[in-house]
Design an enzyme around this catalytic site. Structure first.
Site, PDB file in Angstrom:
ATOM      1  N   TYR A  79       5.914  89.177  51.159  1.00 13.84           N
ATOM      2  CA  TYR A  79       5.866  90.837  51.441  1.00 13.84           C
ATOM      3  C   TYR A  79       6.738  91.208  52.487  1.00 13.84           C
ATOM      4  CZ  TYR A  79       3.182  95.085  53.247  1.00 13.84           C
ATOM      5  OH  TYR A  79       2.831  96.137  53.442  1.00 13.84           O
TER       6      TYR A  79
ATOM      7  N   GLY B  75      -5.401 104.916  48.321  1.00 14.45           N
ATOM      8  CA  GLY B  75      -4.865 104.500  49.683  1.00 14.45           C
ATOM      9  C   GLY B  75      -3.969 105.590  50.368  1.00 14.45           C
TER      10      GLY B  75
END
Length: 257
Positions: free
Chosen positions: A155, A17
């Site tokens: 998150y 990523g």
């Protein structure tokens, strides 16, 4: 080219990523790079590919494990003699709201998104300070640190915590010439995002095209886009800037849409 010549850069989560794109970009700019990841097979394969661009190594590290974080910095110093730059790119993004997040899920977010980066910074900045040499830390954050969607509660909370830590560390070590900055990355087209869209949002094969229609640039950002700003902050080209948390997105915080 060459903005990171002979610098030693450690990239957590650098095997895939955005982290992998940062490692690639740093190598192209002349850095010696160490990447970390949880899976040895993925990490060794990534390091082999990265080696085509320069001096790249893999160290297995689950950033949820404090001792593994310390060991990753120690391995980097053993291999190269020092750490000049640290990028905290590893992250955990499980869906959870205020109402349905379990203590276990919350703790996992804290471990990966906040505690791990804290102790990686502690070890890396410690090396910089002991040597009396300047350094740079870049924390990969998220636009969700401003609040985030309801299903990204843990998150958002942990990344907001990391944004605060970024400023704290920058202030604490400004006279050590250790610069600490963060980048709030927006919606980015990565392999991980593809998995998330399909797993949590029932996305079809055309989700990227549908998303692009709603975005000002007519496309999602790419990991390579994000890597450019991170490498800039690692390098002397970013000058004296420290304690900055930059919004890197197509949306504008505070506007109605």
């Amino acid at each position: 080219m060459g903005s990171l010549d002979d610098r030693v850069v450690l990239v957590s989560g650098g095997t895939q990523g955005v982290g992998l794109a940062i490692a690639q970009a740093a190598l192209r700019e002349g850095a010696r790079v160490v990447v970390t990841g949880r899976r040895a097979d993925v990490g060794e394969a990534a390091a082999a590919d990265l080696s085509a661009l320069g001096d790249a190594r893999f160290v297995r590290c689950d950033v949820a494990d404090v001792e593994a974080c310390r060991a990753a910095v120690e391995a980097t110093v053993t291999a190269h003699g020092r750490v000049d730059g640290l990028v905290n790119a590893a992250g955990f993004t499980e869906r959870g709201s205020v109402l349905d997040t379990t203590p276990e899920m919350f703790e996992q977010h804290v471990a990966v998104n906040l505690r791990g980066p804290f102790f990686l910074m502690q070890a890396a900045i410690g090396d910089m300070v002991r040597r009396g040499e300047p350094g740079s830390v870049v924390n990969v954050l998220t636009m969700s640190a401003h609040g985030g969607q309801p299903h990204l509660a843990p998150y958002s909370a942990t990344k907001a915590g990391l944004a605060g830590l970024t400023k704290n560390a920058a202030y604490a070590h400004r006279f050590d010439r250790v610069r600490v900055n963060g980048v709030n990355i927006g919606w980015t087209d990565s392999d991980g995002e593809d998995v998330i869209q399909r797993r949590f949002h029932d996305a079809g094969d055309d989700w990227r095209e549908q998303a692009a229609k709603r975005l000002p640039a007519g496309r999602l950002a790419t990991p390579e886009d994000a890597a450019g700003i991170v490498v800039l902050l690692l390098s002397d080209a970013s000058g004296v800037v420290t304690g900055s948390v930059m919004d890197w997105d197509q949306t504008v915080v505070g506007t109605s849409d």
